[in-house]
Scaffold this active site. Structure first.
Site, PDB file in Angstrom:
ATOM      1  CE  LYS A   1     -20.818 -14.532   9.312  1.00 32.50           C
ATOM      2  NZ  LYS A   1     -20.731 -13.451  10.271  1.00 32.50           N
TER       3      LYS A   1
ATOM      4  NE  ARG B   1      -4.264  -1.572   1.815  1.00 31.66           N
ATOM      5  CZ  ARG B   1      -5.194  -1.903   2.669  1.00 31.66           C
ATOM      6  NH1 ARG B   1      -5.022  -1.701   3.957  1.00 31.66           N
ATOM      7  NH2 ARG B   1      -6.320  -2.443   2.244  1.00 31.66           N
TER       8      ARG B   1
ATOM      9  N   GLY C   1      -8.063  -7.383   0.069  1.00 38.32           N
ATOM     10  CA  GLY C   1      -8.330  -7.998   1.368  1.00 38.32           C
ATOM     11  C   GLY C   1      -7.643  -9.338   1.541  1.00 38.32           C
TER      12      GLY C   1
HETATM   13  P1  AMP Z   1     -14.624 -12.735   3.967  1.00 34.04           P
HETATM   14  O1  AMP Z   1     -14.168 -11.650   4.892  1.00 34.04           O
HETATM   15  O2  AMP Z   1     -16.101 -12.922   3.933  1.00 34.04           O
HETATM   16  O3  AMP Z   1     -13.989 -12.649   2.589  1.00 34.04           O
HETATM   17  O4  AMP Z   1     -14.126 -14.080   4.601  1.00 34.04           O
HETATM   18  C1  AMP Z   1     -12.784 -14.403   4.786  1.00 34.04           C
HETATM   19  C2  AMP Z   1     -12.716 -15.433   5.846  1.00 34.04           C
HETATM   20  O5  AMP Z   1     -13.456 -16.571   5.449  1.00 34.04           O
HETATM   21  C3  AMP Z   1     -11.333 -15.913   6.140  1.00 34.04           C
HETATM   22  O6  AMP Z   1     -10.958 -15.445   7.398  1.00 34.04           O
HETATM   23  C4  AMP Z   1     -11.462 -17.439   6.124  1.00 34.04           C
HETATM   24  O7  AMP Z   1     -10.853 -18.041   7.230  1.00 34.04           O
HETATM   25  C5  AMP Z   1     -12.965 -17.646   6.195  1.00 34.04           C
HETATM   26  N1  AMP Z   1     -13.390 -18.934   5.609  1.00 34.04           N
HETATM   27  C6  AMP Z   1     -13.105 -19.381   4.378  1.00 34.04           C
HETATM   28  N2  AMP Z   1     -13.604 -20.615   4.209  1.00 34.04           N
HETATM   29  C7  AMP Z   1     -14.215 -20.944   5.352  1.00 34.04           C
HETATM   30  C8  AMP Z   1     -14.927 -22.113   5.796  1.00 34.04           C
HETATM   31  N3  AMP Z   1     -15.079 -23.170   5.019  1.00 34.04           N
HETATM   32  N4  AMP Z   1     -15.423 -22.106   7.045  1.00 34.04           N
HETATM   33  C9  AMP Z   1     -15.257 -21.039   7.844  1.00 34.04           C
HETATM   34  N5  AMP Z   1     -14.608 -19.906   7.485  1.00 34.04           N
HETATM   35  C10 AMP Z   1     -14.096 -19.865   6.250  1.00 34.04           C
END
Ligand code: AMP
Length: 401
Positions: free
Chosen positions: A202, A39, A355
């Site tokens: 999510k 960054r 991210g």
């Molecule tokens: P996001 O901020 O929604 O892009 O989510 C990223 C996060 O999703 C990361 O910290 C991962 O550890 C989590 N993640 C990815 N796959 C899984 C899974 N199968 N179960 C739980 N958490 C997950």
């Protein structure tokens, strides 16, 4: 009548005092060493352009989320790193709009650089406070926003500050322009087949993006935690895997809409499961039809990786946002790392939505192999969702073309 974003190139900068809102929100280790300076390096083209125009430059950024003044969140390490990258002195102010910042700003000579302290040491920053914005604006002649990562936030140094500069004195820097152009081209004129790879925890966080993307992509690959809500919607028994029960209907709608539009949707066919989300947990790969009760899916399996690889073999554009598993733990990072390798090996235009995904790509050693890696996860997602960013809106003007 079209609109365009005012570019730093459109302004007369020579000998001006310029404020550049940067995104120096860099990761640090426990000793406050900067672990990834991407960054900081990203703002250098804008900074050098200002210096070449004999400007005196005031830089400002936030770092972390301090509730009050706290040396742990000081931008001092950033000043040091920037100074080393530029091989040039970077002055550091002890405050944001206090006496020290004002004195140093007043005395700043052409081609000198001053970095203000963490903007969030001022409570008004996150409140889009006009007074703070006015004080910051009073230090300079020109405002440049090059902080793509915070453009989705209506903060004082991003939004309110633009009220104090007319269109000849406010503009976007090179990084911001590049980010917007990439997202715009991606959504409006992607070379096809256009494949979106979406993962992360999510569905809720990416629902809007999924809804917007479904009518624009040729193929949609869904992995990570969010895949389980879709699998559940298809009647799969997902054990204890992450589930957003209230979004099962939405997931069904997306699957149906995809079918109507002829979009090919890919979900994992096997997963790495464990009883707990820990590094020492026992993990095994199973077909999704065989997730044992009580176990949870924490990574995509080798068959899914292979399937996804096949799906983007003919891709001309790939947009990736969200890891395929809990990549923070080595044990569950394999699917994400393999996806990074395979996406970067294609001949498609490959864009990473910042991210966590940018971290995955960096850990996989593939950073240089991607066409573009966004510096802002949240902002990049909002652009894909089709939203106008509060930090970009004031920089947009109507033009006759
Ligand atoms: P996001 O901020 O929604 O892009 O989510 C990223 C996060 O999703 C990361 O910290 C991962 O550890 C989590 N993640 C990815 N796959 C899984 C899974 N199968 N179960 C739980 N958490 C997950």
């Amino acid at each position: 009548m079209n609109d365009k974003i005012i570019s730093i190139k459109d302004l007369d900068l020579s000998n001006k005092k310029v404020f550049i809102r940067c995104d120096f929100n860099v990761p640090q280790d426990e000793f406050l060493n900067i672990t990834d300076d991407r960054r900081i390096r990203s703002v250098i083209p804008t900074l050098r352009y200002c210096l070449d125009n004999n400007c005196s430059v005031i830089l400002a950024s936030h770092l972390g989320r301090p509730k009050e003044i706290n040396s742990k969140y000081s931008l001092e390490p950033v000043a040091k790193r920037l100074s080393r990258l530029l091989n040039k002195e970077v002055l550091m102010a002890k405050d944001v709009i206090g006496q020290d910042a004002k004195n140093k700003a007043n005395n700043l000579k052409p081609t000198e650089i001053l970095l203000l302290e963490n903007l969030r040491f001022e409570k008004g920053e996150t409140k889009n406070d006009e007074h703070l914005a006015k004080e910051l604006a009073s230090m300079v002649d020109v405002y440049i926003n090059d902080a793509f990562g915070v453009c989705h936030r209506g903060h004082a140094s991003v939004e309110a500050i633009t009220h104090f500069f007319d269109i000849e004195h406010r503009a976007a820097g090179f990084l911001l322009l590049k980010e917007i152009e990439f997202s715009h081209n991606l959504i409006k004129h992607p070379a096809r087949p256009f494949v979106a790879v979406v993962g992360g925890s999510k569905v809720s966080g990416k629902l809007q993006a999924l809804t917007n993307l479904i009518s624009k992509v040729d193929k949609l690959i869904i992995g990570g935690g969010m895949a389980f809500t879709f699998l559940k919607a298809k009647g799969v028994d997902i054990g204890n895997s992450l589930l957003e029960e209230d979004l099962i209907e939405e997931a069904k709608n997306i699957l149906t809409r995809g079918k109507e539009l002829g979009v090919k949707i890919y979900l994992p066919v096997d997963v790495g499961v464990a009883l707990s989300c820990t590094q020492d947990a026992i993990m095994k790969y199973v077909p999704i039809q065989e997730i044992p009760s009580g176990w949870m899916g924490l990574d995509i399996g080798p068959a899914s990786v292979r399937l996804f690889k096949e799906a983007f073999a003919d891709a001309q554009t790939i947009w990736w946002n969200g890891p395929m598993g809990v990549f923070e733990l080595d044990k569950f990072s394999k699917g994400s790392i393999k996806m990074s390798h395979y996406i970067s090996e294609t001949y498609a235009t490959t864009v990473v939505g910042g991210g966590d995904t940018a971290d995955v790509v960096a850990r996989s050693g593939d950073t240089d192999e991607f066409t573009f890696i966004s510096t802002g996860g949240g902002a990049s997602l909002e652009l894909i969702e089709g939203k106008e960013l509060p930090g970009v809106k004031p920089l947009r003007i109507k033009v006759n073309e």
